[in-house]
Design an enzyme around this catalytic site. Sequence first.
Site, PDB file in Angstrom:
ATOM      1  N   SER A 123     -32.841  38.133 -49.543  1.00 23.28           N
ATOM      2  CA  SER A 123     -33.234  37.683 -48.204  1.00 23.28           C
ATOM      3  C   SER A 123     -33.153  38.817 -47.194  1.00 23.28           C
ATOM      4  O   SER A 123     -33.665  38.691 -46.095  1.00 23.28           O
ATOM      5  CB  SER A 123     -32.357  36.510 -47.760  1.00 23.28           C
ATOM      6  OG  SER A 123     -31.016  36.758 -48.058  1.00 23.28           O
ATOM      7  N   HIS A 144     -39.460  35.495 -51.899  1.00 27.08           N
ATOM      8  CA  HIS A 144     -38.358  34.977 -51.083  1.00 27.08           C
ATOM      9  C   HIS A 144     -38.539  33.480 -50.835  1.00 27.08           C
ATOM     10  O   HIS A 144     -39.348  33.064 -49.999  1.00 27.08           O
ATOM     11  CB  HIS A 144     -38.297  35.755 -49.748  1.00 27.08           C
ATOM     12  CG  HIS A 144     -37.133  35.386 -48.892  1.00 27.08           C
ATOM     13  ND1 HIS A 144     -37.160  35.450 -47.521  1.00 27.08           N
ATOM     14  CD2 HIS A 144     -35.897  34.936 -49.211  1.00 27.08           C
ATOM     15  CE1 HIS A 144     -35.988  35.060 -47.041  1.00 27.08           C
ATOM     16  NE2 HIS A 144     -35.213  34.735 -48.042  1.00 27.08           N
ATOM     17  N   GLU A 156     -42.062  33.821 -49.057  1.00 21.18           N
ATOM     18  CA  GLU A 156     -42.540  35.109 -48.538  1.00 21.18           C
ATOM     19  C   GLU A 156     -42.721  36.048 -49.729  1.00 21.18           C
ATOM     20  O   GLU A 156     -41.767  36.311 -50.463  1.00 21.18           O
ATOM     21  CB  GLU A 156     -41.524  35.706 -47.550  1.00 21.18           C
ATOM     22  CG  GLU A 156     -41.433  34.936 -46.237  1.00 21.18           C
ATOM     23  CD  GLU A 156     -40.399  35.520 -45.268  1.00 21.18           C
ATOM     24  OE1 GLU A 156     -40.601  35.410 -44.057  1.00 21.18           O
ATOM     25  OE2 GLU A 156     -39.369  36.074 -45.734  1.00 21.18           O
ATOM     26  N   ASN A 194     -36.932  35.565 -40.847  1.00 23.60           N
ATOM     27  CA  ASN A 194     -35.612  35.927 -40.324  1.00 23.60           C
ATOM     28  C   ASN A 194     -35.693  36.896 -39.155  1.00 23.60           C
ATOM     29  O   ASN A 194     -34.736  37.049 -38.404  1.00 23.60           O
ATOM     30  CB  ASN A 194     -34.726  36.500 -41.431  1.00 23.60           C
ATOM     31  CG  ASN A 194     -34.093  35.387 -42.242  1.00 23.60           C
ATOM     32  OD1 ASN A 194     -34.017  34.243 -41.788  1.00 23.60           O
ATOM     33  ND2 ASN A 194     -33.673  35.698 -43.449  1.00 23.60           N
TER      34      ASN A 194
END
Length: 507
Positions: A123, A144, A156, A194
């Site tokens: 991540s 991801h 992702e 993120n």
Amino acid sequence: MPALDSSINVAVIGAGAMGSGIAQVAAQAGHTVYLHDQREGAAAAGRDNTAKILQRRVDKGKMDQQDVDAIVGRIQPVDKLSDIADAGLVIEAIIENLEIKQGLLGDLESLCSDQTILATNTSSISITALGAKMQKPERLVGMHFFNPAPLMALVEVVSGLATDGTVAETVHATALQWGKKPVHATSTPGFIVNRVARPFYAESLRLVQEQAADPATLDALMREAGNFRMGAFELTDLIGHDVNYAVTNSVFNAYYQDTRFLPSLIQQELVEAGRLGRKSGRGFYRYGEGDDRPAANTEAEQGGSIHKTVTVEGDLGPAKALVQRWQEAGLEIEERDGNGRIRFGEAVLVLTDGRMASERAAAEGIDNTIVFDLAFDFATTTRLAIAAADQASGQAIQDACALLQTAGIAVSRLADRPGLVIMRTVAMLANEAADAHLHGVATVADIDLAMKAGLNYPEGPLSWSDRLGAGCVFTVLTNLQNSYGEDRYRPALLLRKNHYANKGFYA
Ligand code: NAI
């Protein structure tokens, strides 16, 4: 590129929370899945846990026993890493540590065929760095997933500097085949979600720090006016403040301490106190037996409208749907030319442009200025934030509340800070998204899709920015930057360009 055929075996390394979920996803798509964990018994436990979760669906009549047996039967726990040698795709979901992951990838390279795609569920670690010690880094790609992997749609697909385009395309097509919503991203800190989501937490945290309102009021506004699934405080309490704060710090440091990602002292304090959220029984809220969530601050009903007519001056932009609500509530609408002001009794209401009400009142020579926040949809919103200029009369504030209440809207009055809450959050999300796009992290459509599929946002930030009209977000950010005198609010170059070119991200 076509998706990997279901006859190709998949291996998942690491049978923790993520690995077990990913194994389930691949097995549901028909692949035989080798599940390996260095901890003895962990792979079998991961499979058994999946079986238990699926059994509950059978018990509820949502799945057939036969299908569950077939899915679970396709997950094969293996003791030795060498047992996965014939896999065509290996997804690693082991501990988040660069050296340990590099070691595993080296082992996989020597075990598997040259054609095997190696994917990592990291991540936060750079795909480029993970590939740096590999013989053939072209075949390494980020895949991801989000937690829980069987339920969260987003994947992702992250390309490092060396990743072969066809490898990324194959994994993208495969994720799509598995029923996911994949997006392409380049390997930059935080990838898409993120990174772009940081302001969602940061702006609310900052408003509490500046004592604009309490967490319960801001959370209610994010849900009821912003149409977000949860507000920032209830969500960070759920995620865990240690986890959320660590991600913020990691992104902040990865971008060389760009103030746009500045972590919050309030959140640091919670972590230091061990108030980690739900899991520790207390975060912003208390989670003990009988602990009720505090109510949002809501202005008292003004008890029926004292004035019969509302005057609408010029174009109200995104807020124009309010006019029909007032009409339906029996108010007379008087329309005039002007700059988007609404007059009702002593109140002069305007949609926030990122300035404090007091500053705007002084600049425009209107003492009774009351600014109101953005809503996801003014036609349906049930709550709205307002802030009054210090110069405004008590009567003006009451009139503003009465007008919004007439349309069935609960009013939360915030202290006079710039940009209220939904507007500044959406503006900063769009700002980050615009910069991510400018820097080639992902396409406009993939960024918006990632924020919707990964975090359940009601709309992608770039599409939302377009809907507000060219220049709206740019103006709000410029005013926030002036208000704070901080680089943090500098508008992204693409927002600036769109403003001057009078276009949107999708136009
Ligand atoms: P976890 O701690 O639940 O599971 C990790 C598993 O890997 C453990 O069972 C451990 O025994 C095993 N393991 C560690 N080193 C190993 C090795 N060398 N060989 C084989 N097995 C090994 O961790 P979790 O949460 O499943 O995370 C795994 C990866 O997924 C990490 O890279 C994490 O950053 C990433 N990730 C985690 C998310 C989350 O919300 N937990 C979301 C998205 C990605």
